[in-house]
Design a protein around this motif. Structure first.
Motif, short mmCIF file in Angstrom:
data_model
loop_
_atom_site.label_atom_id
_atom_site.label_comp_id
_atom_site.label_asym_id
_atom_site.label_seq_id
_atom_site.Cartn_x
_atom_site.Cartn_y
_atom_site.Cartn_z
N GLU A 44 1.01 -1.55 -0.17
CA GLU A 44 -0.06 -0.55 -0.37
C GLU A 44 0.54 1.36 -0.04
N SER A 54 -3.20 2.38 -2.82
CA SER A 54 -4.62 1.84 -2.82
C SER A 54 -3.76 0.11 -3.31
N LYS A 241 -16.12 -0.40 -2.75
CA LYS A 241 -14.26 0.27 -2.40
C LYS A 241 -14.33 1.24 -1.60
#
Ligand SMILES: *Cc1c(COP(=O)(O)O)cnc(C)c1O
Length: 397
Positions: A44, A54, A241
């Motif tokens: 990440e 992400s 998401k």
């Protein structure tokens, strides 16, 4: 060591995607990737900016290139994918499904129950064996959030059976501005008919039909780690998401490592029968399976003498994992018929080796299917057979 501990195992059952034995066998590339990412890795962190990135991006690009989709999300398994889709797009709203697709997928994952868990309202239309596009049209109201199609992956219907083709659902969805989601189950990423396995539609086929969302398993025919992959339109996946349950469904660095390496293999489709173990087992010609069975038969025959008679016979292997239930692959099995004990006892002795060896029982025989065995497996089986022979030779009275 307790027999309940996780241990590598030898699969002589002939079931290629054996859920009890960990489903798909990972490729060498995927195993290597897992070993490499055990330490710190950029799951990440964006290398260019040095800022938080992400994790969705890790495989998103390669999955989208391969499938033609706009966006991708990876979750724990396909069951989680279905839950995330429904909870993000349909909580408190209607989802239309054909009664012919209200399936149960192994271990009590029942579509109507998952629907309830997600907070979506199930509107089932048509009948078990016959549903038309008009049934779907008649059920559409201002409460409709989604049309949901599920691949009947673990059963077949014989006789009068009519489901609505995907392209008709897509056309209807567009007319009313309702997205269509397709749970395709196994997630075939390459045309398996070149390996003699016809009838399973690919993920790319669904995307091409214009479905808004497709979800599938990482560890069925895709041959990767346990994962659920959701691909589709950006605007819909963005809602998934940002769903708070996403955090509970997300996967770790090891899954991403294995998945990314597995996806890479599909860039070189011609090499899949070599690089991809699931496709290798499916595509191995019967002549080659026979050579392995013959060799193992000779090696075991030498060990067992008259205590167990060893031969090779014709049989069939299965894909397993609840996929393609009506497809059987021709195979050759090494058949052990014990003279002093039962086949159950022989199976138990093989199972209690290190690594444990699993096979099938049929009549009085214990069978080991050469299609799901590798050459190193055969070496281990030979070693185990020597122990089994010694155990049977010692008088028990
Ligand atoms: C296998 C399957 C699932 C569940 O997938 P998992 O990855 O095992 O959670 C869901 N839907 C369909 C149609 C399936 O075939």
């Amino acid at each position: 060591m307790s027999s309940t501990l996780l241990s590598p195992a030898i699969n002589g059952t002939g079931v290629i995607l054996h859920t009890g034995l960990g489903r798909a066998v990972l490729s060498q590339a995927a195993s290597d990737a897992v070993a490499k990412m055990g330490g710190y890795c950029t799951i990440e962190l964006d290398i260019d900016t040095g800022k938080r990135g992400s994790r969705h991006e890790i495989v998103s690009q390669s999955i989208c290139e391969l499938t033609g989709a706009e966006s991708a999300i990876v979750v724990n398994n396909n069951a989680a994918a279905v839950l995330l889709i429904l909870s993000s797009l349909s909580s408190g709203k209607d989802v239309i499904m054909s009664r012919g697709q209200l399936v149960e997928i192994g271990g009590s994952f029942r579509m109507p129950d998952v629907m309830e868990q997600s907070g979506a309202r199930l509107v089932s239309v048509g009948s078990v064996n016959h549903t038309t596009i008009e049934d779907f049209r008649a059920a559409i109201t201002d409460q409709t959030s989604l049309i949901f199609a599920v691949h009947r992956s673990n059963f077949g219907v014989v006789g009068d059976d009519q489901e609505v083709p995907l392209d008709q659902l897509v056309t209807l969805g567009r007319e009313f501005n309702i997205p269509v989601a397709h749970d395709i189950g196994s997630g075939v990423l390459t045309d398996l008919s070149v390996y003699g396995l016809s009838g399973e539609a690919t993920v790319q086929d669904s995307v091409r039909e214009g479905v808004s969302i497709v979800c599938f398993s990482g560890d069925k025919l895709m041959g990767g780690p346990q994962a659920g992959i959701i691909i589709g339109e950006n605007r819909l996946l963005r809602r998934m998401k940002s769903n708070p349950i996403m955090r509970a469904l997300r996967v770790d660095k090891l899954t991403f490592a294995a998945l990314a390496a597995t996806i890479e293999l599909f860039r070189d489709a011609d090499s899949l029968p070599v690089t991809h173990p699931v496709i290798r087992m499916i595509s191995t010609p019967i002549a080659q399976v026979n050579v392995r069975a013959d060799q193992l038969c000779r090696r075991l025959g030498r060990i067992f003498g008259s205590v167990i008679s060893v031969s090779v016979e014709d049989s069939t292997s299965e894909i397993g994992g609840g996929t393609m239930p009506s497809h059987r692959l021709p195979t050759r099995v090494v058949s052990l018929t014990p003279s002093t004990v039962t086949n159950h006892e022989v199976a138990s002795l093989f199972r209690r080796g290190k690594p444990p060896v699993f096979g099938r029982l049929k009549g009085e025989r214990f069978l080991m299917d050469a299609r799901t065995l590798s050459d190193t497996d055969c070496d281990s089986i030979e070693k185990r057979a020597k122990d089994v022979y010694r155990t049977l030779e010692i008088p028990t009275d």
